[in-house]
Design a protein around this motif. Structure first.
Motif, PDB file in Angstrom:
ATOM      1  N   CYS A  14       0.810  -1.227   0.000  1.00 39.15           N
ATOM      2  CA  CYS A  14       0.000   0.000   0.000  1.00 39.15           C
ATOM      3  C   CYS A  14       0.839   1.271   0.000  1.00 39.15           C
ATOM      4  N   GLY A  15       2.128   1.169   0.210  1.00 38.26           N
ATOM      5  CA  GLY A  15       2.995   2.342   0.237  1.00 38.26           C
ATOM      6  C   GLY A  15       3.186   2.935   1.616  1.00 38.26           C
ATOM      7  N   VAL A  16       2.682   2.268   2.642  1.00 42.55           N
ATOM      8  CA  VAL A  16       2.766   2.789   4.000  1.00 42.55           C
ATOM      9  C   VAL A  16       4.202   2.781   4.498  1.00 42.55           C
ATOM     10  N   CYS A  17       4.887   1.671   4.406  1.00 39.28           N
ATOM     11  CA  CYS A  17       6.259   1.569   4.922  1.00 39.28           C
ATOM     12  C   CYS A  17       7.206   2.504   4.169  1.00 39.28           C
ATOM     13  N   GLY A  45       1.365  -5.164  15.016  1.00 40.68           N
ATOM     14  CA  GLY A  45       1.991  -4.660  13.796  1.00 40.68           C
ATOM     15  C   GLY A  45       1.086  -4.782  12.591  1.00 40.68           C
ATOM     16  N   PHE A  46       0.382  -5.867  12.496  1.00 45.35           N
ATOM     17  CA  PHE A  46      -0.562  -6.077  11.388  1.00 45.35           C
ATOM     18  C   PHE A  46      -1.664  -5.031  11.417  1.00 45.35           C
ATOM     19  N   TRP A  47      -2.269  -4.838  12.583  1.00 44.94           N
ATOM     20  CA  TRP A  47      -3.369  -3.882  12.696  1.00 44.94           C
ATOM     21  C   TRP A  47      -2.888  -2.447  12.511  1.00 44.94           C
ATOM     22  N   ALA A  48      -1.687  -2.148  12.995  1.00 43.52           N
ATOM     23  CA  ALA A  48      -1.134  -0.800  12.798  1.00 43.52           C
ATOM     24  C   ALA A  48      -0.947  -0.521  11.312  1.00 43.52           C
ATOM     25  N   TYR A  49      -0.479  -1.504  10.553  1.00 45.50           N
ATOM     26  CA  TYR A  49      -0.301  -1.334   9.112  1.00 45.50           C
ATOM     27  C   TYR A  49      -1.646  -1.125   8.415  1.00 45.50           C
ATOM     28  N   ILE A  50      -2.635  -1.913   8.760  1.00 47.42           N
ATOM     29  CA  ILE A  50      -3.958  -1.794   8.149  1.00 47.42           C
ATOM     30  C   ILE A  50      -4.573  -0.423   8.445  1.00 47.42           C
ATOM     31  N   ILE A  51      -4.469   0.023   9.692  1.00 44.72           N
ATOM     32  CA  ILE A  51      -5.017   1.334  10.052  1.00 44.72           C
ATOM     33  C   ILE A  51      -4.270   2.445   9.325  1.00 44.72           C
ATOM     34  N   ALA A  52      -2.946   2.347   9.246  1.00 39.43           N
ATOM     35  CA  ALA A  52      -2.162   3.363   8.531  1.00 39.43           C
ATOM     36  C   ALA A  52      -2.508   3.374   7.045  1.00 39.43           C
ATOM     37  N   ALA A  53      -2.759   2.209   6.454  1.00 41.72           N
ATOM     38  CA  ALA A  53      -3.120   2.139   5.042  1.00 41.72           C
ATOM     39  C   ALA A  53      -4.456   2.823   4.780  1.00 41.72           C
ATOM     40  N   ILE A  54      -5.341   2.794   5.757  1.00 42.97           N
ATOM     41  CA  ILE A  54      -6.636   3.443   5.610  1.00 42.97           C
ATOM     42  C   ILE A  54      -6.531   4.948   5.867  1.00 42.97           C
ATOM     43  N   ILE A  55      -5.768   5.344   6.867  1.00 40.96           N
ATOM     44  CA  ILE A  55      -5.718   6.738   7.309  1.00 40.96           C
ATOM     45  C   ILE A  55      -4.777   7.600   6.469  1.00 40.96           C
ATOM     46  N   MET A  56      -3.611   7.078   6.094  1.00 36.60           N
ATOM     47  CA  MET A  56      -2.608   7.898   5.395  1.00 36.60           C
ATOM     48  C   MET A  56      -3.107   8.297   4.007  1.00 36.60           C
ATOM     49  N   PRO A  57      -2.974   9.567   3.667  1.00 34.06           N
ATOM     50  CA  PRO A  57      -3.416  10.016   2.337  1.00 34.06           C
ATOM     51  C   PRO A  57      -2.390   9.663   1.264  1.00 34.06           C
ATOM     52  N   GLU A  58      -2.863   9.593   0.032  1.00 34.07           N
ATOM     53  CA  GLU A  58      -1.970   9.403  -1.108  1.00 34.07           C
ATOM     54  C   GLU A  58      -1.152  10.682  -1.315  1.00 34.07           C
ATOM     55  N   ALA A  59       0.043  10.529  -1.833  1.00 34.97           N
ATOM     56  CA  ALA A  59       0.889  11.690  -2.104  1.00 34.97           C
ATOM     57  C   ALA A  59       0.273  12.509  -3.241  1.00 34.97           C
ATOM     58  N   PRO A  60       0.322  13.839  -3.124  1.00 35.16           N
ATOM     59  CA  PRO A  60      -0.183  14.660  -4.223  1.00 35.16           C
ATOM     60  C   PRO A  60       0.659  14.467  -5.484  1.00 35.16           C
ATOM     61  N   ALA A  61       0.109  14.804  -6.623  1.00 29.24           N
ATOM     62  CA  ALA A  61       0.786  14.573  -7.906  1.00 29.24           C
ATOM     63  C   ALA A  61       2.088  15.337  -8.009  1.00 29.24           C
ATOM     64  N   GLU A  62       2.176  16.540  -7.451  1.00 29.49           N
ATOM     65  CA  GLU A  62       3.402  17.328  -7.559  1.00 29.49           C
ATOM     66  C   GLU A  62       4.443  16.958  -6.523  1.00 29.49           C
TER      67      GLU A  62
END
Length: 63
Positions: A14-17, A45-62
């Motif tokens: 997902c790009g979290v790490c 660790g598993f749940w922290a990754y899943i929550i971060a994958a949901i909460i963290m926004p995608e990087a803007p295009a620029e």
């Protein structure tokens, strides 16, 4: 410019790490290994990754 935490475009799952590694300026492999160790040590660790994958926004295009 303000430093923000985003999911990385350099992603395995997902790009979290990779996003965390870019934020702190470390190698993404070290963060990925740490995540695997935490996931194997318990389910936190598993749940922290899943929550971060949901909460963290995608990087803007620029970014």
């Amino acid at each position: 410019m303000e430093k923000r935490l985003y999911k990385s475009q350099n992603k395995m799952v997902c790009g979290v790490c990779a996003g965390i590694a870019e934020y702190f300026g470390v190698d993404p492999t070290l963060v990925r290994l740490g995540t695997v160790v935490l996931a194997l040590a318990g389910s936190a660790g598993f749940w922290a990754y899943i929550i971060a994958a949901i909460i963290m926004p995608e990087a803007p295009a620029e970014f």
